[in-house]
Write a protein that holds these residues in place. Structure first.
Motif: not given
Length: 166
Positions: A52-74
């Motif tokens: 069962t997906m919940d935002m408390a599980w999802v959002m910290p992982r989204v933030a980590r992915c976004q950080t890594q994506i930005w590192s590569v995108a830059e």
């Protein structure tokens, strides 16, 4: 600070608005490199996802992915290539934060707001769940759809100035 002509195209909108389809087309048109948060989340955390997906599980992982994506995108921007970032950007604060990162690095942030009416988006989710086509990363249940719907902050008129609406 030097300013570069390369752009980070920031694609956002509510669930099933057509962001992935638009981002793929935009990447082809700009000869840019596309990053999609759903694809990264599936690759990085899909096998660990709770039943069962919940935002408390999802959002910290989204933030980590976004950080890594930005590192590569830059790094890609530094080579003279545009990037197309479909990162979710569900909240105004998320959009402001990525805009600041892009501009601080000396690049241009170009927002693309993709939207569709609620019923169209509900139908798209059902169809995508059934067909599991090119833009499918994971099943979006009705409960998940409603949770994402309530979490998404629609841009206010002032925020839309300078955005490209689709």
């Amino acid at each position: 600070m030097n300013t570069h002509q390369q752009a980070a195209h920031l694609v956002f909108g509510p669930t099933a608005a057509g962001k992935s389809t638009f981002a793929r087309k935009l990447a082809a048109e700009t000869n840019g490199v596309r990053f999609a948060i759903d694809e990264w989340m599936l690759a990085m955390f899909g096998s660990d996802a709770p039943k069962t997906m919940d935002m408390a599980w999802v959002m910290p992982r989204v933030a980590r992915c976004q950080t890594q994506i930005w590192s590569v995108a830059e790094q890609i921007l530094g080579t003279g290539t545009d990037v197309v970032l479909e990162l979710g950007l569900l909240r105004k604060s998320d959009r402001s934060a990525i805009k600041a990162k892009v501009e601080q690095a000396g690049y241009t942030a170009v927002f693309h707001f993709v939207d569709a009416d609620l019923e169209t988006r509900r139908e798209r989710v059902l169809r995508r769940n059934a067909e599991k086509g090119a833009t499918y990363s994971f099943e979006v249940t009705p409960v998940m759809f409603e949770a994402m719907e309530s979490y998404f902050e629609r841009p206010a008129d002032g925020e839309l100035s300078g955005f490209v609406a689709r």
